[in-house]
Every structure is written in structure tokens, then in C-alpha cells.
Design a protein around this motif. Structure first.
Motif: not given
Length: 399
Positions: A8-9, A78
Motif C-alpha cells: 500500500t502507498s 494515506e
């Protein structure tokens, strides 16, 4: 509570995890740590956690308060990213602001629900912020001549700058600062302190003063969600307690950083006593009912203090806060300062309302048996709890 993520970023930079690693289910937490202390050592020992340097992308950031002040408002994070401070964390961690918020919260409770409920906030000694409340302090000081007071810098820790006093002449510098004219305000500011009535009758073990260090994790303020860590420890002074000498810091201050500098400090023995044996000692001496009542009062301290800042803390889904409470007991044992209820040694104690133990039934609801989901000083098999949490599958062998 788990931070494990698949490709995941996170925050900043780029990553090079391959799709094959994602398909194979490999996962890790990329973390940054701005402190070179025990926190850094613990993070480096966690399996699946990878340290990120400089501008690398991270999922978890244990930063110092300076990073929050300089970067938080300008950073995009994020959904899954977590950071260890709320934006205005100081509302509870600075001594003067903590007292201000507790006093305001007590007045609000007294106005809205009455004095009985407000009395739940009576867990901190008479306290004044100096120099701003100097004149109020003097009035209270003169009501009880000869009493001992303690001065604490509002923004320092580890016992730095703390001293005891019994005479007003010892703090005249703060009075002078508080009465300066407006055209003198550009002069160097006198450091802010709190003056607090000293607890002259602390509970002693083997003649020594101690306090309890307890950890509370807050993962949200809206709604308020707080977890109480089962472990903790007592911090003991190295010198037998007496009011005959108020200048002996090794007698009156229990901070580990102070005690380690004592001439007779023994690093093999240290100055700590873990919460479990300490609770067993208190139970053996005073009985189970008395000690359970004591720990229930401590639960009240944690919840009330968090509620006192709930409306002023800037809540953010990316933030959490791990508070270290220092609880002093007086000689009467009065303490002064998902669906998962337990994760890795933390017990969920408040989830937009009190959380109670799972053995509560309709018959026990509202009775004295209706007890909170807190287990401070109880057995804490953290690894066993995490294994159950992270691998919940049918037919799992119970340990």
C-alpha cells in the motif's frame, strides 16, 4: 490495531515491493523513528517491521513533538498511515494546560450534572499556574502557613527543574515576572511553572516513597477510544521518606532519571517494581476488595483526564497517543494525578462509553459485580494474545 499492510502507498517516496510478494501474502510495516532511545530499539526488534530512512515512504511514524509542529499541517497521509501524536497533544501533556482543562471540566460537570459527579475529578492536589496565578496562589499559601509546596516546570520531564519550598521568598522571581508592564514584555520570559500542594502523607513501602507508572493508549478522541496497558511499574525513591529535609531530591522525586544519579544507586536492583508483584503485595496487606477499589479509582483518573480534553484535542484518524500516567498514592490508598477488547496487553477501557468485562450478564448489570474491562497488574501474556488475534481460524488449538 495491527499495522500490517500489503503493497500500500504510505507517506512520501516510492516502494519496490513486487506483485509476487503481494500474491504470496508477504507483508511488512515501514516505519520511521525520530528518537534514539528504547522506542527505536523496540521497533527494530519487531518482526516484519522495516526501518525507513530520510524521505522513504512510511506506514508508521514515531516522531518527536517538533516534527508534529513543523510537518503535520503540511503533510498528506494515506488512509492506513499512523503517527504517534495528535496535533495539539500538549493540552494534556503540559502540566499547566492539563490542570486548566481538568478545572474547566470539573466546573462543567458541577454545572450540568451536580457536585457528586464533579467530585470524580478530585484526584489532583491544589495547583496554580505561575506566574499568571501568583496572587491566587499567595492567598491559598497564607491559609496554611508551614505547608510544603512543590514547583514543576510545565514543559520539562524526568524531574528536571522540580523543587520543594515552604517560604514565598523562594519563588519571588515569578511574582516579578507576573507584574511586569507591557513595555517590558520583550524581555526574556521567566519559565512557567505549576505550584502544587505537596502530598505530605504518601503511601510508603519499606519507608520509601513511590508512584505508579501506567500506560494508556488513545486511538481516537471522536469518539473517545482508550486502552489500558496491563503492565506498569512502581518507581521508588532510594532514600527513606521524611519531611525534615525537603532539599533531598533522591527522597522526594521518584523519577528514574533522578534516582539513577543517586550515590548509592545499584543498577542491578534498579528502582522499579513491576505492577503484578506490587499489586499482589497491596492485596496481601490490605485485601482484595480494597485494592480493586483503588484500581477502579485509577480507571476513573484515566477516563476523566481524557474526557477533560476530548473537546479541545484536534482528532485525526491517522493519530494515536500513548500517555504515561504517574499515580501517587497517599497513606489512605487514595490515587492522586473494534469488538476486540484486548490487543497485545492492552484492554479497551472506553469506547464512546465504558467497556465492561465479557462475563457480565443481565443479572449482574448495574450491580457491584458489573466491573470494567481493565486488568492493570494482572497476568499479561502478550505474545499469546497476539497469536490469537492475528491467526483466528476455526479449530485453532487453545493454549
Amino acid at each position: 490495531m495491527s499495522m500490517l499492510k500489503y503493497k500500500t502507498s504510505g507517506h512520501k517516496g516510492s516502494h519496490d515491493y513486487s506483485k509476487s510478494e503481494e500474491r504470496e501474502g508477504k507483508c511488512c510495516v515501514r516505519y520511521k523513528c525520530g528518537l534514539l532511545n528504547t522506542i527505536q530499539d523496540v521497533l527494530r526488534q519487531r518482526l516484519g517491521w522495516v526501518e525507513v530512512k530520510d524521505e522513504g515512504e512510511w506506514d508508521f511514524n514515531w516522531c518527536d513533538v517538533g516534527w508534529i509542529r513543523e510537518n503535520f499541517d503540511h503533510s498528506y497521509m494515506e488512509e492506513h498511515v499512523r503517527i504517534n501524536h495528535f496535533r495539539n497533544h500538549f493540552e494534556l501533556t503540559r502540566k499547566n494546560l492539563m490542570v486548566k482543562n481538568l478545572k474547566r471540566y470539573r466546573k462543567t460537570l458541577e454545572r450540568d450534572v451536580g457536585r457528586t459527579e464533579a467530585s470524580k475529578c478530585d484526584f489532583f492536589p491544589c495547583t496554580f499556574a505561575l506566574p499568571s496565578e501568583y496572587h491566587l496562589f499567595v492567598e491559598e499559601f497564607k491559609r496554611s502557613p508551614g505547608s510544603t509546596w512543590i514547583m514543576k516546570p510545565v514543559a520539562k520531564s524526568q524531574g528536571k527543574g522540580i523543587f520543594l519550598f515552604r517560604k514565598l521568598k523562594d519563588i519571588m522571581d515569578w511574582k516579578k515576572d507576573g507584574t511586569r508592564s507591557e513595555d517590558q514584555k520583550d524581555a526574556a520570559q521567566v519559565e512557567s511553572y505549576v505550584a502544587q500542594r505537596y502530598i505530605e502523607n504518601p503511601y510508603l513501602i519499606n519507608g520509601r516513597k513511590f508512584d505508579l507508572r501506567v500506560y494508556v493508549l488513545v486511538t481516537s478522541y471522536v469518539p473517545l477510544k482508550a486502552w489500558l496497558y496491563r503492565d506498569g511499574f512502581g518507581r521508588f525513591s532510594s532514600t527513606r521518606f521524611s519531611l525534615s529535609s525537603i532539599d533531598d531530591k533522591y527522597m522526594h522525586l521518584t523519577n528514574v532519571a533522578v534516582q539513577k544519579t543517586a550515590p548509592d544507586y545499584d543498577p542491578e536492583k534498579g528502582c522499579k517494581w513491576q505492577m503484578q508483584p506490587l499489586r499482589r503485595y497491596l492485596t496481601a496487606k490490605h485485601g482484595r476488595e480494597t485494592v480493586e477499589s483503588l484500581f477502579k479509582e485509577m480507571d476513573n483518573i484515566f477516563v476523566c483526564s481524557l474526557q477533560s480534553v476530548q473537546k479541545v484535542i484536534i482528532n485525526d484518524k491517522h493519530c494515536f497517543e500513548l500517555y504515561g500516567y504517574d499515580i501517587l498514592l497517599d497513606q489512605n490508598l487514595k490515587p492522586l494525578t473494534g469488538k476486540e477488547k484486548r490487543v497485545g496487553g492492552y484492554d479497551l477501557m472506553w469506547n464512546d462509553g465504558p467497556v465492561f468485562r465479557e462475563d457480565v450478564t443481565l443479572e449482574t448489570f448495574g450491580s457491584s459485580c458489573f466491573t470494567a474491562n481493565t486488568h492493570l497488574g494482572c497476568v499479561n501474556d502478550r505474545e499469546k494474545q497476539l497469536r490469537r488475534l492475528l491467526k483466528p481460524f476455526a479449530g485453532q488449538k487453545r493454549m
